[in-house]
Design an enzyme around this catalytic site. Structure first.
Site, PDB file in Angstrom:
ATOM      1  N   GLU A 134       9.229  -4.906 -41.061  1.00  0.00           N
ATOM      2  CA  GLU A 134       8.347  -5.553 -42.037  1.00  0.00           C
ATOM      3  C   GLU A 134       9.127  -6.574 -42.850  1.00  0.00           C
ATOM      4  OE1 GLU A 134       5.754  -6.421 -43.354  1.00  0.00           O
ATOM      5  OE2 GLU A 134       4.315  -4.844 -43.817  1.00  0.00           O
ATOM      6  N   ASP A 135       8.418  -7.567 -43.393  1.00  0.00           N
ATOM      7  CA  ASP A 135       9.095  -8.529 -44.257  1.00  0.00           C
ATOM      8  C   ASP A 135       9.280  -7.975 -45.668  1.00  0.00           C
ATOM      9  OD1 ASP A 135       6.339  -8.654 -44.814  1.00  0.00           O
ATOM     10  OD2 ASP A 135       6.240 -10.830 -44.858  1.00  0.00           O
ATOM     11  N   ASP A 138       5.254  -4.441 -51.036  1.00  0.00           N
ATOM     12  CA  ASP A 138       4.850  -4.900 -52.363  1.00  0.00           C
ATOM     13  C   ASP A 138       4.070  -3.756 -53.032  1.00  0.00           C
ATOM     14  OD1 ASP A 138       3.603  -6.249 -54.489  1.00  0.00           O
ATOM     15  OD2 ASP A 138       3.233  -8.057 -53.373  1.00  0.00           O
ATOM     16  N   LYS A 166       9.581  -5.023 -53.369  1.00  0.00           N
ATOM     17  CA  LYS A 166       9.317  -5.259 -54.799  1.00  0.00           C
ATOM     18  C   LYS A 166       8.872  -3.931 -55.386  1.00  0.00           C
ATOM     19  CE  LYS A 166       7.039  -9.679 -54.227  1.00  0.00           C
ATOM     20  NZ  LYS A 166       5.832 -10.435 -54.609  1.00  0.00           N
ATOM     21  N   PHE A 190       7.101 -14.018 -56.661  1.00  0.00           N
ATOM     22  CA  PHE A 190       6.533 -14.358 -55.360  1.00  0.00           C
ATOM     23  C   PHE A 190       7.577 -15.135 -54.569  1.00  0.00           C
ATOM     24  CE2 PHE A 190       4.049 -16.365 -52.072  1.00  0.00           C
ATOM     25  CZ  PHE A 190       3.274 -15.295 -51.659  1.00  0.00           C
ATOM     26  N   ASP A 197       5.716 -16.627 -46.320  1.00  0.00           N
ATOM     27  CA  ASP A 197       4.919 -17.843 -46.461  1.00  0.00           C
ATOM     28  C   ASP A 197       4.102 -17.869 -47.741  1.00  0.00           C
ATOM     29  OD1 ASP A 197       3.090 -15.735 -45.668  1.00  0.00           O
ATOM     30  OD2 ASP A 197       1.619 -17.324 -45.367  1.00  0.00           O
ATOM     31  N   ARG A 203       7.825 -20.845 -44.116  1.00  0.00           N
ATOM     32  CA  ARG A 203       8.462 -19.774 -43.338  1.00  0.00           C
ATOM     33  C   ARG A 203       9.814 -20.191 -42.779  1.00  0.00           C
ATOM     34  NH1 ARG A 203       4.606 -15.677 -42.687  1.00  0.00           N
ATOM     35  NH2 ARG A 203       2.494 -16.360 -42.242  1.00  0.00           N
TER      36      ARG A 203
HETATM   37  P1  XMP Z   1       1.531  -4.811 -49.807  1.00  0.00           P
HETATM   38  O1  XMP Z   1       0.992  -5.123 -51.176  1.00  0.00           O
HETATM   39  O2  XMP Z   1       0.474  -4.324 -48.881  1.00  0.00           O
HETATM   40  O3  XMP Z   1       1.980  -6.218 -49.308  1.00  0.00           O
HETATM   41  O4  XMP Z   1       2.753  -3.924 -49.863  1.00  0.00           O
HETATM   42  C1  XMP Z   1       2.696  -6.400 -48.190  1.00  0.00           C
HETATM   43  C2  XMP Z   1       2.362  -7.735 -47.584  1.00  0.00           C
HETATM   44  O5  XMP Z   1       2.028  -8.704 -48.583  1.00  0.00           O
HETATM   45  C3  XMP Z   1       2.669  -9.918 -48.355  1.00  0.00           C
HETATM   46  N1  XMP Z   1       3.500 -10.237 -49.542  1.00  0.00           N
HETATM   47  C4  XMP Z   1       4.168 -11.359 -49.724  1.00  0.00           C
HETATM   48  N2  XMP Z   1       4.286 -12.448 -48.935  1.00  0.00           N
HETATM   49  N3  XMP Z   1       5.713 -13.433 -50.546  1.00  0.00           N
HETATM   50  C5  XMP Z   1       5.056 -13.478 -49.358  1.00  0.00           C
HETATM   51  O6  XMP Z   1       5.191 -14.474 -48.647  1.00  0.00           O
HETATM   52  C6  XMP Z   1       5.651 -12.374 -51.397  1.00  0.00           C
HETATM   53  O7  XMP Z   1       6.270 -12.382 -52.459  1.00  0.00           O
HETATM   54  C7  XMP Z   1       4.828 -11.278 -50.946  1.00  0.00           C
HETATM   55  N4  XMP Z   1       4.537 -10.089 -51.506  1.00  0.00           N
HETATM   56  C8  XMP Z   1       3.724  -9.479 -50.602  1.00  0.00           C
HETATM   57  C9  XMP Z   1       3.454  -9.735 -47.090  1.00  0.00           C
HETATM   58  O8  XMP Z   1       2.740 -10.333 -46.028  1.00  0.00           O
HETATM   59  C10 XMP Z   1       3.575  -8.263 -46.875  1.00  0.00           C
HETATM   60  O9  XMP Z   1       3.566  -7.885 -45.512  1.00  0.00           O
HETATM   61 MG    MG Z   2       2.332 -13.366 -45.814  1.00  0.00          MG
END
Ligand code: XMP
Ligand code: MG
Length: 213
Positions: A134-135, A138, A166, A190, A197, A203
């Site tokens: 995963e990237d 959040d 985060k 962010f 992205d 990206r």
């Molecule tokens: P959740 O809230 O489900 O979020 O844990 C995970 C997904 O939200 C996107 N995400 C971000 N994408 N910059 C981004 O480009 C950010 O700061 C950010 N925070 C959350 C991301 O796609 C992740 O898989």
């Molecule tokens: Mg995204």
């Protein structure tokens, strides 16, 4: 029942780093149109290399315990993790198949709280050892959804890897959710670049940057 990694690891927590928004954007590869949207570089290319070394060393070691593996499948969560995953997989010294999954949850910079598989995993992962890449974690909703989605397919084991977390943004209902391997815990900003992205842009930046409001 799926067996998960015994222990979870966080390699670098940068939340209290003093200089976190003061790196100059000097890289030639930043288009002018993007440079003006960058508030600062949170993780330089050098920082990312440190995170990659730490996480890959740990995974290479932990995978040795999978002595009876029916095969390992590395699942990249599209599109945010594609660059991290490409760098990570070139540091993994064991055989694995690659696959991907796409989950929609995010509109702009606000999580919608509803999750949907947009692109399903192609291989059968039944009885296999799965590593999900995963990237960013959040609120925790996407990872929670993905873990349940993948466990329903009965893999032999499931490990999750996240480039970023985060932690301070975790929703209470997902307080228990974290990746087994987290490269960087970051503050509540962010971030864009290195696969991440904002509406499809940024990206390709080679570092992780804070987006200007
Ligand atoms: P959740 O809230 O489900 O979020 O844990 C995970 C997904 O939200 C996107 N995400 C971000 N994408 N910059 C981004 O480009 C950010 O700061 C950010 N925070 C959350 C991301 O796609 C992740 O898989
Ligand atoms: Mg995204």
């Amino acid at each position: 029942m799926t067996v998960c990694a015994q222990k979870s690891y966080v390699f670098i927590d940068i939340r209290n780093r003093q200089d976190q928004q003061n790196y100059p954007v000097t890289q030639d590869s930043v288009p002018d149109a993007y440079a003006k949207d960058i508030a600062g570089v949170l993780l330089s290319q050098q920082d990312i290399l440190h995170g990659l070394s730490a996480v890959s060393a740990r995974i290479n070691q932990d995978v040795q315990s999978l002595s009876n593996s029916q095969g390992i499948v590395l699942v990249t969560v599209l599109h945010g993790a594609m660059i991290f995953s490409a760098d990570l997989m070139r540091r993994l010294y064991f055989p694995f198949q690659t696959d991907s999954v796409a989950v929609s949850s995010y509109e702009g910079i606000q999580s919608t709280g509803s999750y949907q598989v947009k692109k399903e995993i192609g291989h059968s992962i039944f009885g296999k050892d799965v590593i999900v890449v995963e990237d960013i974690v959040d609120t925790g909703g996407t990872l929670d959804f993905l873990i349940r989605h993948i466990e329903a397919k009965n893999p032999a084991s499931l490990r999750t890897v996240a480039l970023l977390d985060k932690v301070d943004r975790r929703k209470q209902q997902f307080a228990h959710i974290k990746a087994d391997y987290t490269c960087f815990v970051i503050p509540d900003v962010f971030v864009i670049g290195y696969g991440l992205d904002y509406i499809g842009h940024y990206r390709g930046l080679p570092f992780v940057a804070v987006k200007k409001d």
